[in-house]
Design a protein around this motif. Structure first.
Motif, PDB file in Angstrom:
ATOM      1  N   GLU A  39       0.824  -1.199   0.000  1.00 20.46           N
ATOM      2  CA  GLU A  39       0.000   0.000   0.000  1.00 20.46           C
ATOM      3  C   GLU A  39       0.860   1.252   0.000  1.00 20.46           C
ATOM      4  OE1 GLU A  39      -3.072   1.085   3.147  1.00 20.46           O
ATOM      5  OE2 GLU A  39      -3.304  -1.062   2.744  1.00 20.46           O
ATOM      6  N   VAL A  40       1.870   1.200   0.853  1.00 21.39           N
ATOM      7  CA  VAL A  40       2.786   2.327   0.928  1.00 21.39           C
ATOM      8  C   VAL A  40       3.523   2.477  -0.390  1.00 21.39           C
ATOM      9  CG1 VAL A  40       4.869   3.186   2.033  1.00 21.39           C
ATOM     10  CG2 VAL A  40       3.077   2.101   3.408  1.00 21.39           C
ATOM     11  N   ALA A  41       3.987   1.330  -0.878  1.00 16.28           N
ATOM     12  CA  ALA A  41       4.727   1.354  -2.138  1.00 16.28           C
ATOM     13  C   ALA A  41       3.868   1.963  -3.236  1.00 16.28           C
ATOM     14  CB  ALA A  41       5.160  -0.053  -2.513  1.00 16.28           C
ATOM     15  N   ALA A  42       2.587   1.674  -3.166  1.00 10.57           N
ATOM     16  CA  ALA A  42       1.688   2.174  -4.195  1.00 10.57           C
ATOM     17  C   ALA A  42       1.544   3.688  -4.129  1.00 10.57           C
ATOM     18  CB  ALA A  42       0.322   1.516  -4.039  1.00 10.57           C
ATOM     19  N   ARG A  43       1.708   4.228  -2.954  1.00  8.97           N
ATOM     20  CA  ARG A  43       1.569   5.685  -2.812  1.00  8.97           C
ATOM     21  C   ARG A  43       2.790   6.431  -3.336  1.00  8.97           C
ATOM     22  NH1 ARG A  43      -0.549   5.022   2.552  1.00  8.97           N
ATOM     23  NH2 ARG A  43       1.354   5.816   3.449  1.00  8.97           N
ATOM     24  N   ALA A  44       3.918   5.740  -3.421  1.00  9.97           N
ATOM     25  CA  ALA A  44       5.142   6.400  -3.871  1.00  9.97           C
ATOM     26  C   ALA A  44       5.003   6.816  -5.326  1.00  9.97           C
ATOM     27  CB  ALA A  44       6.326   5.456  -3.708  1.00  9.97           C
ATOM     28  N   HIS A  45       5.804   7.785  -5.725  1.00 11.77           N
ATOM     29  CA  HIS A  45       5.771   8.221  -7.114  1.00 11.77           C
ATOM     30  C   HIS A  45       6.279   7.122  -8.009  1.00 11.77           C
ATOM     31  CE1 HIS A  45       6.627  12.400  -5.271  1.00 11.77           C
ATOM     32  NE2 HIS A  45       5.391  12.001  -5.053  1.00 11.77           N
ATOM     33  N   ARG A  46       7.150   6.341  -7.399  1.00 10.90           N
ATOM     34  CA  ARG A  46       7.834   5.372  -8.224  1.00 10.90           C
ATOM     35  C   ARG A  46       8.125   4.161  -7.366  1.00 10.90           C
ATOM     36  NH1 ARG A  46      13.745   6.647 -10.562  1.00 10.90           N
ATOM     37  NH2 ARG A  46      14.121   4.659 -11.621  1.00 10.90           N
ATOM     38  N   ARG A  47       7.956   3.006  -7.977  1.00 13.10           N
ATOM     39  CA  ARG A  47       8.171   1.784  -7.215  1.00 13.10           C
ATOM     40  C   ARG A  47       9.190   0.929  -7.949  1.00 13.10           C
ATOM     41  NH1 ARG A  47       3.496  -2.464  -5.947  1.00 13.10           N
ATOM     42  NH2 ARG A  47       3.270  -2.182  -8.181  1.00 13.10           N
ATOM     43  N   ILE A  48      10.233   0.549  -7.200  1.00 15.79           N
ATOM     44  CA  ILE A  48      11.286  -0.259  -7.803  1.00 15.79           C
ATOM     45  C   ILE A  48      11.299  -1.602  -7.099  1.00 15.79           C
ATOM     46  CG2 ILE A  48      13.779  -0.498  -8.089  1.00 15.79           C
ATOM     47  CD1 ILE A  48      13.837   2.571  -8.388  1.00 15.79           C
ATOM     48  N   THR A  49      11.194  -2.658  -7.875  1.00 16.27           N
ATOM     49  CA  THR A  49      11.173  -3.988  -7.289  1.00 16.27           C
ATOM     50  C   THR A  49      12.500  -4.676  -7.585  1.00 16.27           C
ATOM     51  OG1 THR A  49       8.839  -4.013  -7.823  1.00 16.27           O
ATOM     52  CG2 THR A  49       9.830  -6.096  -7.078  1.00 16.27           C
ATOM     53  N   MET A  50      13.065  -5.245  -6.568  1.00 16.19           N
ATOM     54  CA  MET A  50      14.352  -5.917  -6.745  1.00 16.19           C
ATOM     55  C   MET A  50      14.204  -7.400  -6.461  1.00 16.19           C
ATOM     56  SD  MET A  50      17.106  -3.305  -5.157  1.00 16.19           S
ATOM     57  CE  MET A  50      18.395  -4.335  -5.845  1.00 16.19           C
ATOM     58  N   ARG A  51      15.081  -8.153  -7.119  1.00 16.53           N
ATOM     59  CA  ARG A  51      15.179  -9.571  -6.812  1.00 16.53           C
ATOM     60  C   ARG A  51      16.584 -10.023  -7.183  1.00 16.53           C
ATOM     61  NH1 ARG A  51      10.273 -11.862  -8.614  1.00 16.53           N
ATOM     62  NH2 ARG A  51       9.586 -11.321  -6.533  1.00 16.53           N
ATOM     63  N   ASP A  52      17.214 -10.730  -6.271  1.00 18.94           N
ATOM     64  CA  ASP A  52      18.551 -11.279  -6.528  1.00 18.94           C
ATOM     65  C   ASP A  52      19.529 -10.242  -7.082  1.00 18.94           C
ATOM     66  OD1 ASP A  52      17.664 -13.699  -5.662  1.00 18.94           O
ATOM     67  OD2 ASP A  52      17.076 -14.369  -7.678  1.00 18.94           O
ATOM     68  N   GLY A  53      19.484  -9.076  -6.505  1.00 20.01           N
ATOM     69  CA  GLY A  53      20.495  -8.084  -6.852  1.00 20.01           C
ATOM     70  C   GLY A  53      20.250  -7.324  -8.142  1.00 20.01           C
ATOM     71  N   VAL A  54      19.095  -7.510  -8.737  1.00 17.39           N
ATOM     72  CA  VAL A  54      18.785  -6.712  -9.927  1.00 17.39           C
ATOM     73  C   VAL A  54      17.392  -6.111  -9.785  1.00 17.39           C
ATOM     74  CG1 VAL A  54      20.264  -7.966 -11.536  1.00 17.39           C
ATOM     75  CG2 VAL A  54      17.936  -8.744 -11.120  1.00 17.39           C
ATOM     76  N   VAL A  55      17.172  -5.045 -10.542  1.00 22.79           N
ATOM     77  CA  VAL A  55      15.852  -4.426 -10.557  1.00 22.79           C
ATOM     78  C   VAL A  55      14.997  -5.228 -11.530  1.00 22.79           C
ATOM     79  CG1 VAL A  55      14.559  -2.370 -11.170  1.00 22.79           C
ATOM     80  CG2 VAL A  55      16.753  -2.165  -9.986  1.00 22.79           C
ATOM     81  N   ASP A 103       4.371   2.963 -13.241  1.00 26.34           N
ATOM     82  CA  ASP A 103       3.862   4.302 -12.979  1.00 26.34           C
ATOM     83  C   ASP A 103       4.322   5.248 -14.079  1.00 26.34           C
ATOM     84  OD1 ASP A 103       3.241   6.760 -12.054  1.00 26.34           O
ATOM     85  OD2 ASP A 103       3.905   6.356  -9.996  1.00 26.34           O
ATOM     86  N   PRO A 104       3.416   5.921 -14.732  1.00 28.83           N
ATOM     87  CA  PRO A 104       3.807   6.817 -15.821  1.00 28.83           C
ATOM     88  C   PRO A 104       4.635   7.990 -15.300  1.00 28.83           C
ATOM     89  CG  PRO A 104       1.465   7.024 -15.325  1.00 28.83           C
ATOM     90  CD  PRO A 104       1.962   5.852 -14.559  1.00 28.83           C
ATOM     91  N   ARG A 105       4.573   8.261 -14.031  1.00 29.55           N
ATOM     92  CA  ARG A 105       5.338   9.393 -13.517  1.00 29.55           C
ATOM     93  C   ARG A 105       6.725   8.980 -13.054  1.00 29.55           C
ATOM     94  NH1 ARG A 105       1.133   9.307  -9.602  1.00 29.55           N
ATOM     95  NH2 ARG A 105       1.245   7.312 -10.592  1.00 29.55           N
ATOM     96  N   SER A 106       7.089   7.713 -13.261  1.00 29.24           N
ATOM     97  CA  SER A 106       8.414   7.273 -12.825  1.00 29.24           C
ATOM     98  C   SER A 106       9.482   8.024 -13.606  1.00 29.24           C
ATOM     99  CB  SER A 106       8.566   5.771 -13.038  1.00 29.24           C
ATOM    100  OG  SER A 106       8.856   5.514 -14.382  1.00 29.24           O
ATOM    101  N   ALA A 107      10.653   7.994 -13.089  1.00 31.67           N
ATOM    102  CA  ALA A 107      11.730   8.842 -13.607  1.00 31.67           C
ATOM    103  C   ALA A 107      11.926   8.693 -15.104  1.00 31.67           C
ATOM    104  CB  ALA A 107      13.015   8.510 -12.885  1.00 31.67           C
ATOM    105  N   HIS A 108      11.752   7.450 -15.600  1.00 36.50           N
ATOM    106  CA  HIS A 108      12.121   7.234 -16.994  1.00 36.50           C
ATOM    107  C   HIS A 108      11.043   7.630 -17.975  1.00 36.50           C
ATOM    108  CE1 HIS A 108      16.004   5.441 -16.386  1.00 36.50           C
ATOM    109  NE2 HIS A 108      15.493   4.931 -15.279  1.00 36.50           N
ATOM    110  N   ASP A 109       9.801   7.245 -17.650  1.00 38.95           N
ATOM    111  CA  ASP A 109       8.780   7.485 -18.665  1.00 38.95           C
ATOM    112  C   ASP A 109       7.644   8.384 -18.176  1.00 38.95           C
ATOM    113  OD1 ASP A 109       8.135   3.982 -18.261  1.00 38.95           O
ATOM    114  OD2 ASP A 109       7.904   5.660 -16.862  1.00 38.95           O
ATOM    115  N   ARG A 110       7.992   9.223 -17.222  1.00 38.00           N
ATOM    116  CA  ARG A 110       6.975  10.151 -16.748  1.00 38.00           C
ATOM    117  C   ARG A 110       6.683  11.188 -17.826  1.00 38.00           C
ATOM    118  NH1 ARG A 110       9.712  13.083 -12.768  1.00 38.00           N
ATOM    119  NH2 ARG A 110       9.583  11.215 -11.527  1.00 38.00           N
ATOM    120  N   PRO A 111       5.406  11.375 -18.148  1.00 32.15           N
ATOM    121  CA  PRO A 111       5.095  12.378 -19.182  1.00 32.15           C
ATOM    122  C   PRO A 111       5.384  13.767 -18.655  1.00 32.15           C
ATOM    123  CG  PRO A 111       3.148  11.035 -18.597  1.00 32.15           C
ATOM    124  CD  PRO A 111       4.212  10.712 -17.626  1.00 32.15           C
TER     125      PRO A 111
END
Ligand SMILES: Nc1ncnc2c1ncn2[C@@H]1O[C@H](COP(=O)(O)OP(=O)(O)O)[C@@H](O)[C@H]1O
Ligand SMILES: [Mg+2]
Lengths: 394, 335
Positions: free
Chosen positions: B223-239, B245-253
């Motif tokens: 829930e908290v993660a969902a409120r963030a502007h951007r959510r990054i999920t990691m597994r085994d040392g990689v993203v 989220d369209p507002r994430s750093a890379h593809d935010r309009p």
């Protein structure tokens, strides 16, 4: 981080662990206190002995068989009164020559007795050694010539045998033979823990008869002037060597005695200070140990401080200051304790003690240095801790 | 802010006005454990912009904490490039890293890490000690910061005299007293019960929104993660997922980017107040912008000072517009 701030943090850390800090300091306190005390006793003793040797009289030559050196065993003397006459001829003035033949003996007066040193001497002794009497008179030439059984008591002996009577004219039994008391010395006090008033002077002839010997232990000569004192000594030794080719003789001056005593006492003081220094070193190791414990205990604190911007140096300095504070506070306390004990010892015991500024400066300096030396390793270890690892520590 | 366009690798026009607070390019971190290499991070790229609110999620052992330590300059990557506050950490000596942390990063740890036997105000003032600031100035600033986290009445309390929630607030005040550009919080509510944890989270989000400090937070709470502007999920040392989220750093309009400039300006806490007082057409979403509209309401009840903003009818519409876009990613929109 500001320096004042670093001191405050270090002090807070010590306060947070009062008992442990105090116990750690104890090692340093004991080390510094013993250095100060032992150096004070060494110095005090040396000063007192020097005073006493100088108080013996000026331009004194002591002639004894054997060599006067540290570590040489005393030799049984081959000297007799004939040798004394020979020495007197070399000196040219009988008033300047004194002798002694000494032995321990029990002195008895009525029900009281005292084990003391009986010295067989010539009537010249007070002039040669600058001794003064409290009461009565000293031995005369006639007393010596006629082996008269008369005695002059040291202050301690007089007090021991005649605590409530005037000793003059009283009888004392020395090794079972009765002597009459004709005088009492003025007190001299103690030297190197020896009671110098614990002696009885009798004519040398009477003493020799008492012990059934012809022996004379040593000859003392008061030289007419300082310049030729060494030359006079050489002439006396040459004469004695001629008479006793098998024995070595030494003629020593006060300066030489002072030198030898000074050496002995210097070595003694040094050894004592070194032993005390070792305890200071042990105290330093204790500081190092506790600092390592402290670094380990406060690993998380170190990690946190680093996380918020402490540089390795900030952390290192903090722990180094802590160690230095431990040893310098301990050092100051130890100094106070050492000085206090030295003053007490000097006042309440026969052992003399004299505080020297250099020993205080040394003790304090050494304790500060100990703090730095033994604090460096823990401080470096703290400074280099990896903050991530440090923060993870439980 | 000026001249940052050239430094911005993305060349995204509106974003180009900002220097990235942190920029990680293909960073890796390998631990050597008894001769065995453990690859905790295997090439992670990530850019944190000033004012961002990034949630880092992933299973335990996936490398989240390792990444946080790198982002905060507490550790160094074994590979890749890491630029914090415009400075390449590979070129920095340990003392410079320390200064960089002091000036640009605030850490909030799961375990609080307050100094024991030390008052709240002194704990908060600790980072300022390493700036050589005078004791009085430190105390003033620390006290003001404690006031902002709602502990103005607890200045001289020690950690053992405070609840967990209060302790974490002290830690947050400590992290922010230096006015850093990035606040790194590694499971900040992990040691707190859910109610206290929610309050702490709210505080973090509020501070992010008000002061413009970027917030990067490791959380297990979807829930908290969902409120963030951007959510990054990691597994085994990689993203494995950088939020859709369209507002994430890379593809935010760009348009949305414009939609929340107030949270990006790294200064005035006065901003939200002026925003709330402005008309409906005001582009600023105000402090509430960081949190989803649905997530706001219950918490607003506990916070009387926030009510005036809600009370402005037009403003709510404006926020709805800004926050509504954020809603897209929210799974359930639960409060
Ligand atoms: N100091 C270390 N030495 C060795 N391995 C470590 C160290 N720190 C973390 N790791 C390993 O790196 C991986 C990622 O750990 P971490 O970043 O703490 O994960 P997370 O925070 O996501 O739970 C784990 O496999 C962990 O065991
Ligand atoms: Mg973790």
């Amino acid at each position: 981080m500001r320096v004042a701030e670093a001191w405050r943090v270090a002090l807070d850390a010590l306060r947070a662990n009062r008992l442990r800090s105090a116990l750690t300091m104890l090692g340093v306190i004991i080390g510094v206190a013993s250095v100060v005390l032992l150096v004070a006793i060494g110095t005090g003793t040396k000063q007192k002995v020097e005073q006493q040797v100088e108080g013996l009289g000026s331009n004194l030559l002591l002639v004894v068989p054997g060599r006067i050196e540290v570590g040489n065993a005393p030799v049984v003397s081959p000297l007799t009164l004939k040798d004394v006459d020979a020495v007197t001829r070399v000196v040219g003035d009988p008033d300047r020559v004194a002798v002694t033949v000494a032995s321990g003996a029990t002195a008895r007066a009525g029900a009281r007795s005292d084990f003391t040193t009986v010295q067989g001497v010539l009537e010249t002794t007070p002039a040669v050694f600058t001794r003064s009497l409290a009461r009565g008179r000293y031995l005369t030439g006639t007393d010596v010539d006629t082996s008269r059984r008369v005695a002059v008591l040291g202050d301690s002996v007089a007090r021991a045998l005649f605590p409530d009577r005037d000793p003059l004219g009283q009888q004392v039994a020395l090794a079972g033979v009765r002597f009459r008391v004709i005088g009492v010395f003025a007190p001299l006090g103690q030297s190197l823990g020896v009671d110098r008033d614990d002696e009885v002077h009798v004519p040398v002839t009477a003493a020799q008869r008492l012990w059934g010997t012809q022996r004379v232990d040593g000859i003392a000569v008061k030289a007419p002037d300082r310049e030729r004192i060494d030359e006079l000594g050489e002439r006396i030794v040459a004469e004695l060597n001629r008479r006793h080719p098998d024995t070595e003789f030494s003629a020593v001056t006060q300066q030489q005695i002072l030198g030898v005593l000074g050496d002995i006492l210097g070595v003694l003081t040094g050894v004592l200070a070194a032993i005390a220094g070792i305890s200071l070193l042990v105290g330093g190791v204790g500081v190092s140990n506790i600092m390592l414990v402290s670094v380990r205990e406060r690993t998380r604190e170190i990690g946190l401080r680093k996380a918020v911007g402490a540089r390795p140096r900030d952390i290192g300095v903090q722990f180094l200051l802590e160690a230095v504070l431990l040893t310098t506070i301990g050092g100051l306390t130890g100094m106070a304790l050492g000085v206090g004990t030295a003053l007490l010892v000097d006042a309440l015991s026969p052992i003399p003690a004299a505080i020297t500024w250099w020993s205080l400066a040394l003790a304090f300096g050494v304790s500060a240095v100990v703090g730095i030396v033994f604090g460096v390793v823990p401080a470096q270890r703290a400074g280099r801790l990896d903050p991530v690892v440090a923060l993870r520590t439980e | 802010m000026t001249g940052s366009a050239a430094a911005d690798p993305r060349g995204d026009p509106p974003a180009g006005e900002r220097v990235p607070a942190i920029e990680a390019v293909e960073v890796s971190r390998t631990y050597q454990l008894d001769g065995v290499s453990v690859e905790a991070l295997r090439g992670v790229s990530l850019t944190v912009q000033p004012g961002d609110y990034v949630a880092l999620v992933g299973p335990s052992g996936s490398g989240k904490s390792t990444l946080m330590h790198l982002l905060g300059g507490l550790d160094r990557p074994t590979g890749g490039r890491l630029v914090i506050g415009g400075r390449d950490v590979n070129a920095l000596a340990p003392p410079e890293m320390a200064t960089l942390r002091n000036e640009t990063i605030g850490f909030v740890f799961q375990a609080f890490h307050l100094l024991p036997r030390t008052s709240a105000v002194e704990n908060v003032a600790l980072p300022l000690v390493y700036r050589g600031m005078s004791a009085r100035q430190r105390r003033e600033r620390a006290a003001a910061m404690l006031g902002r986290v709602g502990l103005g009445h607890r200045l001289d309390h020690r950690p053992n005299q405070m609840s967990g929630g209060e302790q974490q607030r002290v830690a947050i005040a400590r992290a922010l007293v230096t006015e850093p550009t990035v606040l790194l919080a590694d499971e900040p509510t992990g040691n707190l019960d859910s109610v206290t944890g929610a309050a702490v989270l709210e505080l973090l989000e509020q501070l992010n929104a008000e002061s413009g400090v970027a917030l990067v937070m490791v959380t297990h709470d979807q829930e908290v993660a969902a409120r963030a502007h951007r959510r990054i999920t990691m597994r085994d040392g990689v993203v494995v997922a950088d939020s859709a989220d369209p507002r994430s750093a890379h593809d935010r309009p760009p348009s949305v980017d414009h939609g929340r400039p107030a949270t990006l300006v790294p200064a005035p806490s006065a901003e939200p107040r002026s925003a709330s007082g402005s008309g409906p057409g005001h582009p600023s979403g105000g402090s509430g912008g960081a949190a989803g509209a649905t997530g706001r309401l219950p918490r607003e009840v506990e916070r009387p000072e926030a009510h005036p903003r809600d009370a402005a009818p037009g403003d709510a519409v404006a926020r709805e517009g800004a926050a509504g876009a954020r809603e897209v990613e929210r799974p359930g929109g639960t409060a």
